[in-house]
Design an enzyme around this catalytic site. Structure first.
Site, PDB file in Angstrom:
ATOM      1  N   THR A 153       0.835  -1.206   0.000  1.00  0.00           N
ATOM      2  CA  THR A 153       0.000   0.000   0.000  1.00  0.00           C
ATOM      3  C   THR A 153       0.869   1.255   0.000  1.00  0.00           C
ATOM      4  OG1 THR A 153      -1.644  -1.237   1.237  1.00  0.00           O
ATOM      5  CG2 THR A 153      -1.939   1.144   1.139  1.00  0.00           C
TER       6      THR A 153
ATOM      7  N   LYS B 167      -8.634  -1.578  -4.752  1.00  0.00           N
ATOM      8  CA  LYS B 167      -8.308  -2.691  -3.854  1.00  0.00           C
ATOM      9  C   LYS B 167      -9.526  -3.602  -3.947  1.00  0.00           C
ATOM     10  CE  LYS B 167      -6.102  -4.523  -0.163  1.00  0.00           C
ATOM     11  NZ  LYS B 167      -4.667  -4.815   0.017  1.00  0.00           N
TER      12      LYS B 167
ATOM     13  N   SER C 168      -9.304  -7.046   4.063  1.00  0.00           N
ATOM     14  CA  SER C 168      -9.670  -7.531   5.388  1.00  0.00           C
ATOM     15  C   SER C 168      -8.698  -6.911   6.368  1.00  0.00           C
ATOM     16  CB  SER C 168      -9.635  -9.057   5.423  1.00  0.00           C
ATOM     17  OG  SER C 168      -8.428  -9.544   4.894  1.00  0.00           O
TER      18      SER C 168
ATOM     19  N   ASP D 102      -6.401   0.086   3.800  1.00  0.00           N
ATOM     20  CA  ASP D 102      -5.720   0.282   2.519  1.00  0.00           C
ATOM     21  C   ASP D 102      -6.564   1.136   1.578  1.00  0.00           C
ATOM     22  OD1 ASP D 102      -3.796  -1.333   3.571  1.00  0.00           O
ATOM     23  OD2 ASP D 102      -3.908  -2.876   2.018  1.00  0.00           O
TER      24      ASP D 102
ATOM     25  N   GLY E 137      -3.226  -6.023  -4.775  1.00  0.00           N
ATOM     26  CA  GLY E 137      -3.684  -7.342  -4.360  1.00  0.00           C
ATOM     27  C   GLY E 137      -3.734  -7.453  -2.840  1.00  0.00           C
TER      28      GLY E 137
ATOM     29  N   GLY F 241      -2.117  -9.673   0.457  1.00  0.00           N
ATOM     30  CA  GLY F 241      -1.081 -10.618   0.881  1.00  0.00           C
ATOM     31  C   GLY F 241      -0.019 -10.784  -0.198  1.00  0.00           C
TER      32      GLY F 241
HETATM   33 MG   LIG Z   1      -1.857  -3.162   1.688  1.00  0.00          MG
END
Ligand SMILES: [Mg+2]
Length: 209
Positions: free
Chosen positions: A20, A41, A45, A54, A116, A118
């Site tokens: 981010t 995004k 979560s 984010d 994305g 993770g």
């Molecule tokens: Mg992020």
């Protein structure tokens, strides 16, 4: 959907490597250069009460609304991968096709930056991960955000292998040019692994053109 001129897909070697942060700084840099930038995004979560999400950070960087960046029904207030969070919260299962179909960019967008969740193989939907979402979106370039320090070569090579279908640039986050290890990692990734590697946002903005 109206497709941005350049679709930049931002992923990372893992969670918490600074996707981010890099996406926000890239968006700001491109806007300073006069480009029209939108950030997306597809799902997020997060734990409650841990500061801005984010989507909120990306929205602030691109002068958008956080719910344009990530539709409200894709916000999961639980620190688990989105499909796990959806299940634990009793929410409807999400699919990669749903997430791809929900992405909307304003007409005339020069750069669409999609962050994305993770790492490349972290679950993003019930039926796929970030690599699968990239396959659905066919990005013009993938930015792989990585740490600059110890362990990054292994993490970058494993991630880059999963992303080899698209032009890739590795963005070393928290890179300190005065740190011998950081400099050696950069050289190794560029010279031995043959990857395109950048260590600051100015270089990254040049590379995504
Ligand atoms: Mg992020």
């Amino acid at each position: 959907m109206p497709r941005p001129d350049t679709l930049v897909f931002v992923t990372g070697t893992s969670t918490e490597v600074g996707k981010t942060w890099v996406a926000v700084r890239l968006a700001a840099r491109l806007r300073v250069r006069g480009a029209r930038v939108a950030a997306r995004k597809p799902a997020q979560s997060f734990a409650a009460g841990q500061g801005p999400t984010d989507a909120e950070l990306l929205a602030a960087a691109t002068d958008e609304n956080a719910e344009e960046v990530c539709p409200r029904h894709r916000w999961y207030v639980l620190a688990m991968a989105p499909p796990m969070a959806a299940e634990a919260l009793g929410r409807e299962a999400l699919t990669i096709a749903d997430l791809a179909a929900e992405l909307r960019f304003p007409a005339g967008t020069d750069y669409g930056i999609v962050e994305g969740v993770g790492g490349p193989r972290s679950p993003l939907a019930a039926d796929g991960d970030t690599v699968d979402l990239a396959a659905a979106l066919r990005p013009d370039i993938v930015v792989l955000v990585a740490d600059a320090g110890l362990g990054t070569i292994n993490a970058v090579l494993l991630s880059a292998a999963a992303l080899r279908e698209w032009p890739l640039v590795v963005a070393l986050n928290r890179f300190d040019p005065g740190d011998d290890l950081h400099a050696a990692n950069r050289r190794w990734l560029a010279d031995r692994a043959g990857l395109s590697v950048v260590a600051d946002v100015e270089e990254l903005a040049d590379r995504v053109r």
